[in-house]
Design a protein around this motif. Sequence first.
Motif, PDB file in Angstrom:
ATOM      1  N   GLU A 213       0.835  -1.208   0.000  1.00  0.00           N
ATOM      2  CA  GLU A 213       0.000   0.000   0.000  1.00  0.00           C
ATOM      3  C   GLU A 213       0.865   1.251   0.000  1.00  0.00           C
ATOM      4  O   GLU A 213       1.899   1.321   0.668  1.00  0.00           O
TER       5      GLU A 213
ATOM      6  N   ALA B  40      -0.426   5.252   0.305  1.00  0.00           N
ATOM      7  CA  ALA B  40      -1.620   6.089   0.399  1.00  0.00           C
ATOM      8  C   ALA B  40      -1.258   7.492   0.860  1.00  0.00           C
ATOM      9  O   ALA B  40      -0.328   7.691   1.645  1.00  0.00           O
TER      10      ALA B  40
ATOM     11  N   SER C 170      -3.500  10.835   2.320  1.00  0.00           N
ATOM     12  CA  SER C 170      -4.819  11.303   2.750  1.00  0.00           C
ATOM     13  C   SER C 170      -4.724  12.764   3.187  1.00  0.00           C
ATOM     14  O   SER C 170      -3.745  13.170   3.820  1.00  0.00           O
ATOM     15  N   THR C 171      -5.745  13.536   2.867  1.00  0.00           N
ATOM     16  CA  THR C 171      -5.789  14.948   3.262  1.00  0.00           C
ATOM     17  C   THR C 171      -5.970  15.062   4.767  1.00  0.00           C
ATOM     18  O   THR C 171      -6.762  14.325   5.367  1.00  0.00           O
ATOM     19  N   ALA C 172      -5.222  16.002   5.369  1.00  0.00           N
ATOM     20  CA  ALA C 172      -5.254  16.175   6.823  1.00  0.00           C
ATOM     21  C   ALA C 172      -5.595  17.616   7.187  1.00  0.00           C
ATOM     22  O   ALA C 172      -5.468  18.540   6.374  1.00  0.00           O
TER      23      ALA C 172
ATOM     24  N   LEU D 170      -7.270  13.212  10.159  1.00  0.00           N
ATOM     25  CA  LEU D 170      -7.849  12.951   8.845  1.00  0.00           C
ATOM     26  C   LEU D 170      -8.995  13.914   8.566  1.00  0.00           C
ATOM     27  O   LEU D 170      -9.906  14.080   9.397  1.00  0.00           O
TER      28      LEU D 170
ATOM     29  N   LYS E 223     -12.391  15.396   7.029  1.00  0.00           N
ATOM     30  CA  LYS E 223     -13.684  14.838   6.670  1.00  0.00           C
ATOM     31  C   LYS E 223     -14.268  15.584   5.486  1.00  0.00           C
ATOM     32  O   LYS E 223     -13.751  16.619   5.072  1.00  0.00           O
ATOM     33  N   GLN E 224     -15.360  15.090   4.969  1.00  0.00           N
ATOM     34  CA  GLN E 224     -15.926  15.633   3.743  1.00  0.00           C
ATOM     35  C   GLN E 224     -16.388  17.076   3.905  1.00  0.00           C
ATOM     36  O   GLN E 224     -16.271  17.886   3.000  1.00  0.00           O
TER      37      GLN E 224
ATOM     38  N   LYS F 187      -0.848  16.446   3.877  1.00  0.00           N
ATOM     39  CA  LYS F 187      -1.131  15.068   3.497  1.00  0.00           C
ATOM     40  C   LYS F 187      -0.498  14.109   4.501  1.00  0.00           C
ATOM     41  O   LYS F 187       0.666  14.270   4.872  1.00  0.00           O
TER      42      LYS F 187
ATOM     43  N   ASN G  57       1.218   6.995   4.021  1.00  0.00           N
ATOM     44  CA  ASN G  57       1.354   5.658   4.603  1.00  0.00           C
ATOM     45  C   ASN G  57       1.994   4.723   3.586  1.00  0.00           C
ATOM     46  O   ASN G  57       1.477   4.550   2.477  1.00  0.00           O
TER      47      ASN G  57
END
Length: 237
Positions: free
Chosen positions: A23, A25, A27-29, A35, A37-38, A49, A52
Motif C-alpha cells: 500500500e 496512500a 490522505s488529506t489532513a 484525517l 472529513k468531507q 497530506k 502511509n
Amino acid sequence: IRFEDLGTTTRSKPMAIGLMLHELAASTATESWALAKQGDSPDESTARKLLNLDRLGVYLDTSLNEASAYTAVGEKQISNAFSKSFATNSEEHFLIKPICAKGKLRINKKIPAEGNSIPLPQHQLELAFVELGLVLTDLQYQSALKCADYFSWLACRVKFRHLRPDKSIKEGGAKKWWHFARDCLMIEIKRKHEPWTWKFLKQRRDQRIEYIAAYVEFLEKKKHAKDLIHKLEAKLK
C-alpha cells in the motif's frame, strides 16, 4: 513487478527478482494532522497530506523452480499468486526487507513575495521508518552478477548484429566470420580513438558554435531555431 529467469541469464540456477508494495496512500489532513472529513473547509495557504507506506520490498529468489514459477500459472491465477507472495516470500530472499513508514507532507500554496530573500519552502516532508534492512547472500550476489553479465553480452551482440554473417562455419562461412571478428574490433577501436582526432575536435567545435547561434535565435523566438537545436543536441550527446 516480477522478472523470472529459468536459467537463461544465469546459465544454471533459475531465479526471480521483483519489487513488492502492499500500500502507498496519501490522505488529506487538517491543521492538527487529523484525517480531514468531507465537510471540512480546506486551508487556502497550506495543503497537508498524511502518507502511509506499507511493505515496500525488493527480493531475489534463488530457490525458484519451474513448478513455483509464475510463468507456469494461468493468466487468471497470477493476481492470486502476487497476493500470496506477501506471505510466502521468505526473509532470506529479500534484498531490501519490507519497509513500513508513516509521513507528513506539507505543501505551501503561497506565491513568494518579490524581494523576499528567505522564501518559505514549497514542500516539507517528514518520514518515520520502522526499519531499513539490506541483505545480500553469496548466492544472490552470484546470481545478480551472472544476470548483469548476460545483459552486457546481449547489448554487445545487438550492437554488431547487422555485421553478423548469414552462414555458419560448417556451411562454408569461415572467411565471413573472420571478417566479422575483424570489423567488430575495428569499430570498437575507432569508437575509442575517434574523439581524440583533430577532425572530430573541429567538428565538435563547429557544432557548439552553431548551437550557441541557434539558441540565441531561439531566445529571439525564431521558429526554425527549435528544430535545429533538437538536431544539434542529438549529435552532441
